[in-house]
Design a protein around this motif. Structure first.
Motif, short mmCIF file in Angstrom:
data_model
loop_
_atom_site.label_atom_id
_atom_site.label_comp_id
_atom_site.label_asym_id
_atom_site.label_seq_id
_atom_site.Cartn_x
_atom_site.Cartn_y
_atom_site.Cartn_z
N GLU A 205 35.09 18.50 105.51
CA GLU A 205 34.26 19.69 105.50
C GLU A 205 32.78 19.33 105.40
O GLU A 205 32.38 18.53 104.55
CB GLU A 205 34.63 20.57 104.31
N SER B 182 31.87 24.09 107.75
CA SER B 182 32.80 23.86 108.86
C SER B 182 33.75 22.73 108.49
O SER B 182 33.33 21.70 107.97
CB SER B 182 32.05 23.48 110.14
N LYS B 183 35.04 22.94 108.77
CA LYS B 183 36.04 21.91 108.51
C LYS B 183 36.52 21.34 109.85
O LYS B 183 36.80 22.09 110.78
CB LYS B 183 37.24 22.49 107.76
N THR C 288 37.17 25.73 111.18
CA THR C 288 36.48 26.89 110.64
C THR C 288 35.08 26.96 111.26
O THR C 288 34.52 25.94 111.67
CB THR C 288 36.34 26.83 109.11
#
Length: 108
Positions: free
Chosen positions: A62, A68-69, A79
Motif C-alpha cells: 500500500e 492505493s494497494k 484500490t
C-alpha cells in the motif's frame, strides 16, 4: 538469468518492503510470511511516491501517501486512486541471494 544480487534472503524482514535500485530501476522487494519474495516497481503510478515506504498487508503493498494497494504478484492496483499497474520483476534465489534483472518483467 543474468541479473544483480540485491541482498541475501535472510536480509529481508517479513512483510516489510525494501528499496533497491537495479540498473537505474527502483524496485521494492518484499518477503511474505510464507517466505516468497516479490519484486515490483517502487514508484506508485498515482504519484511519484516510493512504494517501499508503504505498508505490506497479505499479498499487497500500500502506498503510504494516498492508500492505493498494489498486488505483489501482478502489480495491478486493487484500490483507487491508482489505476495503472506497476511492473513485476522475476526473482531468482541463487546461493542464498536475491537476484533481480529489471529487463525480465513478469507483468506490465
Amino acid at each position: 538469468m543474468a541479473g544483480t544480487r540485491v541482498c541475501g534472503v535472510d536480509d529481508l524482514a517479513v512483510n516489510e518492503a525494501q528499496r533497491f535500485v537495479v540498473d537505474g530501476v527502483p524496485i521494492a522487494v518484499v518477503k511474505d510470511a510464507a517466505g516468497e519474495i516479490f519484486a515490483i516497481g517502487d514508484t506508485c503510478t498515482h504519484g511519484d511516491i516510493s512504494l517501499s515506504e508503504g505498508f505490506v498487508e497479505d499479498d499487497t503493498l500500500e502506498c503510504w501517501a494516498h492508500g492505493s494497494k498494489f498486488s505483489l504478484a501482478t502489480g495491478k492496483p486493487l484500490t483507487l486512486p491508482a489505476y495503472e499497474p506497476v511492473p513485476v520483476f522475476k526473482v531468482e534465489i541463487t546461493d542464498g541471494g536475491v537476484v533481480i534483472d529489471p529487463a525480465v518483467k513478469l507483468a506490465v
